[in-house]
Scaffold this motif. Sequence first.
Motif, PDB file in Angstrom:
ATOM      1  N   THR A 185      39.069  47.826  55.733  1.00 14.43           N
ATOM      2  CA  THR A 185      39.876  46.670  55.331  1.00 14.43           C
ATOM      3  C   THR A 185      39.299  45.389  55.905  1.00 14.43           C
ATOM      4  O   THR A 185      39.199  44.367  55.207  1.00 14.43           O
ATOM      5  N   ALA A 186      38.902  45.424  57.168  1.00 13.06           N
ATOM      6  CA  ALA A 186      38.314  44.237  57.802  1.00 13.06           C
ATOM      7  C   ALA A 186      36.995  43.863  57.117  1.00 13.06           C
ATOM      8  O   ALA A 186      36.739  42.672  56.847  1.00 13.06           O
ATOM      9  N   GLU A 187      36.159  44.855  56.800  1.00 15.85           N
ATOM     10  CA  GLU A 187      34.890  44.581  56.129  1.00 15.85           C
ATOM     11  C   GLU A 187      35.128  44.022  54.731  1.00 15.85           C
ATOM     12  O   GLU A 187      34.427  43.108  54.291  1.00 15.85           O
ATOM     13  N   THR A 188      36.118  44.549  54.021  1.00 15.69           N
ATOM     14  CA  THR A 188      36.437  44.068  52.678  1.00 15.69           C
ATOM     15  C   THR A 188      36.910  42.622  52.726  1.00 15.69           C
ATOM     16  O   THR A 188      36.509  41.790  51.901  1.00 15.69           O
ATOM     17  N   THR A 189      37.752  42.315  53.693  1.00 16.57           N
ATOM     18  CA  THR A 189      38.250  40.942  53.835  1.00 16.57           C
ATOM     19  C   THR A 189      37.099  39.985  54.129  1.00 16.57           C
ATOM     20  O   THR A 189      37.012  38.897  53.532  1.00 16.57           O
ATOM     21  N   ALA A 190      36.210  40.379  55.010  1.00 11.77           N
ATOM     22  CA  ALA A 190      35.055  39.536  55.342  1.00 11.77           C
ATOM     23  C   ALA A 190      34.161  39.351  54.121  1.00 11.77           C
ATOM     24  O   ALA A 190      33.665  38.239  53.850  1.00 11.77           O
ATOM     25  N   ALA A 191      33.961  40.408  53.345  1.00 11.78           N
ATOM     26  CA  ALA A 191      33.122  40.318  52.148  1.00 11.78           C
ATOM     27  C   ALA A 191      33.765  39.402  51.110  1.00 11.78           C
ATOM     28  O   ALA A 191      33.068  38.610  50.454  1.00 11.78           O
ATOM     29  N   ARG A 192      35.092  39.479  50.969  1.00 17.34           N
ATOM     30  CA  ARG A 192      35.781  38.609  50.008  1.00 17.34           C
ATOM     31  C   ARG A 192      35.654  37.143  50.430  1.00 17.34           C
ATOM     32  O   ARG A 192      35.460  36.256  49.586  1.00 17.34           O
ATOM     33  N   GLU A 193      35.789  36.880  51.714  1.00 16.66           N
ATOM     34  CA  GLU A 193      35.656  35.511  52.202  1.00 16.66           C
ATOM     35  C   GLU A 193      34.232  34.983  51.960  1.00 16.66           C
ATOM     36  O   GLU A 193      34.042  33.841  51.518  1.00 16.66           O
ATOM     37  N   ALA A 194      33.244  35.819  52.242  1.00 14.55           N
ATOM     38  CA  ALA A 194      31.852  35.404  52.025  1.00 14.55           C
ATOM     39  C   ALA A 194      31.598  35.173  50.539  1.00 14.55           C
ATOM     40  O   ALA A 194      30.930  34.199  50.157  1.00 14.55           O
ATOM     41  N   THR A 195      32.146  36.035  49.684  1.00 12.48           N
ATOM     42  CA  THR A 195      31.975  35.881  48.243  1.00 12.48           C
ATOM     43  C   THR A 195      32.607  34.583  47.764  1.00 12.48           C
ATOM     44  O   THR A 195      31.998  33.841  46.977  1.00 12.48           O
ATOM     45  N   ALA A 206      24.055  37.698  55.122  1.00 14.16           N
ATOM     46  CA  ALA A 206      25.068  38.662  54.656  1.00 14.16           C
ATOM     47  C   ALA A 206      24.447  40.029  54.438  1.00 14.16           C
ATOM     48  O   ALA A 206      25.046  41.061  54.756  1.00 14.16           O
ATOM     49  N   ASP A 207      23.223  40.057  53.889  1.00 10.81           N
ATOM     50  CA  ASP A 207      22.516  41.339  53.691  1.00 10.81           C
ATOM     51  C   ASP A 207      22.229  42.031  55.020  1.00 10.81           C
ATOM     52  O   ASP A 207      22.382  43.238  55.148  1.00 10.81           O
TER      53      ASP A 207
END
Length: 168
Positions: free
Chosen positions: A111-121, A161-162
């Motif tokens: 969940t934390a990784e998904t939230t971070a990825a959404r913010e970066a996106t 990000a990569d």
Amino acid sequence: MSVEILTYGALGARLNISPEAARSLAKRLRLPRSLSEHGKALVSVDLAEIRHTPQPPGGRRAGNIALLTTKIEALQAEIARLEASAASHRADFERERERADRLMVELLQATAETTAAREATARLEGEVAALRTGDRAGGSIDGHGQAARRVGHLAATLVEADRKAARG
């Protein structure tokens, strides 16, 4: 029909039973009782109305003891079986609880990784949109330099990000 007043000992002697059995019989039949001057219990009883056949002493007890001993052993074996079953169920419960805890930790991390990825996106989409609007407006040389810096910044953000995704 003659009513006699007897002590438990005398009643037991008349019925050929022990005083304790006579007391139990008097209680069971709800015979009237009173106290003598000496403090002993007296029972008012009509012996003609009492139909009592005494049990042979000891014979009944020996059979009952053997039967009860057998039942006790069977119940102890059942208790041991149930305790073993409960221990097995407890071990299963503990194992499943640990598994659920591990899965919860993994879920929280995802969940934390998904939230971070959404913010970066969202941030990158914003930068891309800004670059597109800058290109449409047609810009001066200064606008081109700013666009080049934005593209370079965007490329650096993508590389970062990569690298984070490769580590995680």
